[in-house]
Design an enzyme around this catalytic site. Structure first.
Site, mmCIF file in Angstrom:
data_model
loop_
_atom_site.group_PDB
_atom_site.id
_atom_site.type_symbol
_atom_site.label_atom_id
_atom_site.label_comp_id
_atom_site.label_asym_id
_atom_site.label_seq_id
_atom_site.Cartn_x
_atom_site.Cartn_y
_atom_site.Cartn_z
ATOM 1 N N ARG A 192 59.424 63.240 -7.913
ATOM 2 C CA ARG A 192 59.042 61.884 -7.497
ATOM 3 C C ARG A 192 59.398 61.590 -6.034
ATOM 4 O O ARG A 192 58.959 60.594 -5.475
ATOM 5 C CB ARG A 192 59.659 60.836 -8.448
ATOM 6 N N TYR A 232 34.798 50.400 -4.251
ATOM 7 C CA TYR A 232 34.882 51.025 -5.566
ATOM 8 C C TYR A 232 35.383 49.957 -6.550
ATOM 9 O O TYR A 232 36.313 49.198 -6.222
ATOM 10 C CB TYR A 232 35.848 52.203 -5.484
ATOM 11 N N ASP A 237 38.777 54.692 2.315
ATOM 12 C CA ASP A 237 38.593 55.482 1.106
ATOM 13 C C ASP A 237 37.494 56.493 1.439
ATOM 14 O O ASP A 237 36.330 56.138 1.605
ATOM 15 C CB ASP A 237 38.185 54.563 -0.059
ATOM 16 N N LYS A 240 37.684 63.492 -7.833
ATOM 17 C CA LYS A 240 36.274 63.747 -7.572
ATOM 18 C C LYS A 240 36.085 65.104 -6.861
ATOM 19 O O LYS A 240 36.232 66.126 -7.489
ATOM 20 C CB LYS A 240 35.688 62.583 -6.779
HETATM 21 C C1 LIG Z 1 37.184 57.274 -8.615
HETATM 22 C C2 LIG Z 1 37.384 56.542 -7.361
HETATM 23 C C3 LIG Z 1 38.603 55.899 -7.074
HETATM 24 C C4 LIG Z 1 39.750 55.838 -8.075
HETATM 25 O O1 LIG Z 1 40.277 57.086 -8.313
HETATM 26 P P1 LIG Z 1 41.005 57.498 -9.694
HETATM 27 O O2 LIG Z 1 41.334 58.930 -9.467
HETATM 28 O O3 LIG Z 1 40.051 57.232 -10.811
HETATM 29 O O4 LIG Z 1 42.216 56.630 -9.801
HETATM 30 C C5 LIG Z 1 38.728 55.270 -5.856
HETATM 31 N N1 LIG Z 1 37.729 55.250 -4.958
HETATM 32 C C6 LIG Z 1 36.548 55.852 -5.198
HETATM 33 C C7 LIG Z 1 35.471 55.784 -4.164
HETATM 34 C C8 LIG Z 1 36.331 56.511 -6.397
HETATM 35 O O5 LIG Z 1 35.140 57.094 -6.640
#
Ligand SMILES: *Cc1c(COP(=O)(O)O)cnc(C)c1O
Length: 376
Positions: A45, A99, A171, A196
């Site tokens: 952690r 998102y 992001d 992703k």
């Molecule tokens: C999926 C996603 C998130 C969140 O991610 P998790 O791994 O599900 O917590 C944030 N931003 C975008 C653009 C995403 O596609």
């Protein structure tokens, strides 16, 4: 591994810890939660165990940052980084097209801590500047956006943030580190849902924050309290996934472009959203900032019967999430935008027939044939 190496080389080699006991060529899995504290207090952690550090070093190299932190999910990376920068009374400017999870988190969490925010239309960077107050601390963007793949001018927003001495965050999930490196354009903090393209196989969850040494140490201060750390086994899988990210994403870019052109030419498709198409309103800016390619996400509207179309697809799987080697597709109305009223959806530009397609690495001709038979 020197930062001057090319991305393909960094993806394979950066951060590898090696195996000093047996000479094995990959980072061993170090699952220990308990370490001898004589030299240094190590604890997962605290983000200082070997598998976490190996992934962080690789991600920092791929995003041209000084440091990185690996989290258990994308939301852990996003919310920890945001909360690390603000206190009660502070203000954050975010782009409107976020998102769904981020939007929901901001709207439902911030007010309970007295954190103020403004959501702005990102199509004109000046809107961010107009929203800045004397308490603003952070500007937050996301490009390409979900699901309409709108493009925000990263360099322009980064410039505004730096002129006003604000922390800029992005992001970068949809672009992946292969296609877009916002730190090179002046952004302070790059965030990813590693679930992703970084994981890339739809079988793990993680998140990443990449930034300067100073900001990473500030985020780490909060992250140690919030505790969103992945374990060593997941880190080992992430490290292996990242070795192929360049070849995977290049193939996805190429397939997505082929598919976007095919969809644009088919009379049964109403509209196609892909930043690689000249007809896309953000194309010129995308070309400037997405130096690796336009990404693997293509959204489109079928003229009729979206549910029947999805039912008939054979290779392309109906699923939420994205970025895997296998092609997946989902209806925005049924998933991310299900809770909006029809009027709210109309305002956001989300048609009932809108489908978000995450293009995989299969043969592009096979994907086209799959779509053709499903449209019949
Ligand atoms: C999926 C996603 C998130 C969140 O991610 P998790 O791994 O599900 O917590 C944030 N931003 C975008 C653009 C995403 O596609």
């Amino acid at each position: 591994m020197k930062k001057s190496a090319s991305k393909s080389t960094l993806a394979v080699h950066a951060g590898t810890r090696g195996d000093t006991l047996y000479g094995g060529r990959v980072t061993p899995v170090y699952p220990a939660a308990a370490y001898d504290y004589e030299q240094e207090v190590r604890y997962p952690r605290y983000f200082n165990t070997p598998n976490l550090m190996a992934v962080a070093a690789k991600m920092a190299a791929l995003e041209n940052g000084e440091g990185a932190l690996v989290f258990s999910t994308g939301m852990a990376a996003i919310m920890t980084s945001l909360f690390a920068m603000v206190k009660t009374g502070d203000h954050v400017v975010l782009q409107q097209d976020l998102y769904g999870g981020t939007h929901h988190a901001v709207v439902n969490e911030f007010h309970r801590f007295g954190i103020l925010y403004t959501l702005v239309d990102a199509s004109d960077p000046k809107n961010f500047e107009k929203a800045i107050t004397k308490n603003t601390r952070v500007i937050y963007i996301e490009t390409p956006s979900n699901p309409l793949l709108k493009i925000t001018d990263i360099a322009a927003v980064a410039r505004i943030a730096s002129q006003h001495k604000l922390v800029s965050m992005i992001d970068n999930t949809f672009a992946s580190p292969v296609n877009q490196n916002p730190i090179d354009l002046g952004i302070d903090v790059v965030l990813h849902s590693g679930t992703k393209y970084i994981g890339g196989h739809g079988d793990l969850m993680c998140g990443v924050a990449v930034s300067s040494k100073e900001i990473i140490s500030q985020i780490k201060g909060s992250a140690m309290h919030f505790g969103g750390t992945p374990d060593a086994h997941t880190c080992s899988l992430i490290e292996r996934s990242l070795k192929t990210i360049v070849v995977r994403v290049k193939q996805q870019n190429e397939n997505a472009m082929t598919l976007a052109k095919f969809l644009s030419s088919d009379s049964r498709i109403h509209r196609v959203y892909y930043p690689g198409l000249k007809s896309h309103p953000g194309h010129a800016i995308a070309k400037k900032q997405m130096t690796g390619g336009f990404g693997g996400m293509v959204s489109f509207e079928v003229k009729k019967n979206p549910d029947r179309f999805l039912d008939k697809l054979k290779i392309i799987q109906r699923a939420v999430s994205l970025g895997g080697v296998d092609s997946t597709i989902c209806s925005s109305v049924r998933t991310s935008h299900a809770k909006l009223t029809p009027a709210e959806r109309k305002k956001a530009g989300i048609s009932d027939n809108l489908l978000r397609f995450s293009v995989g690495i299969e043969d592009a001709e096979d994907l086209i044939k799959d779509i053709q038979q499903a449209l019949l």
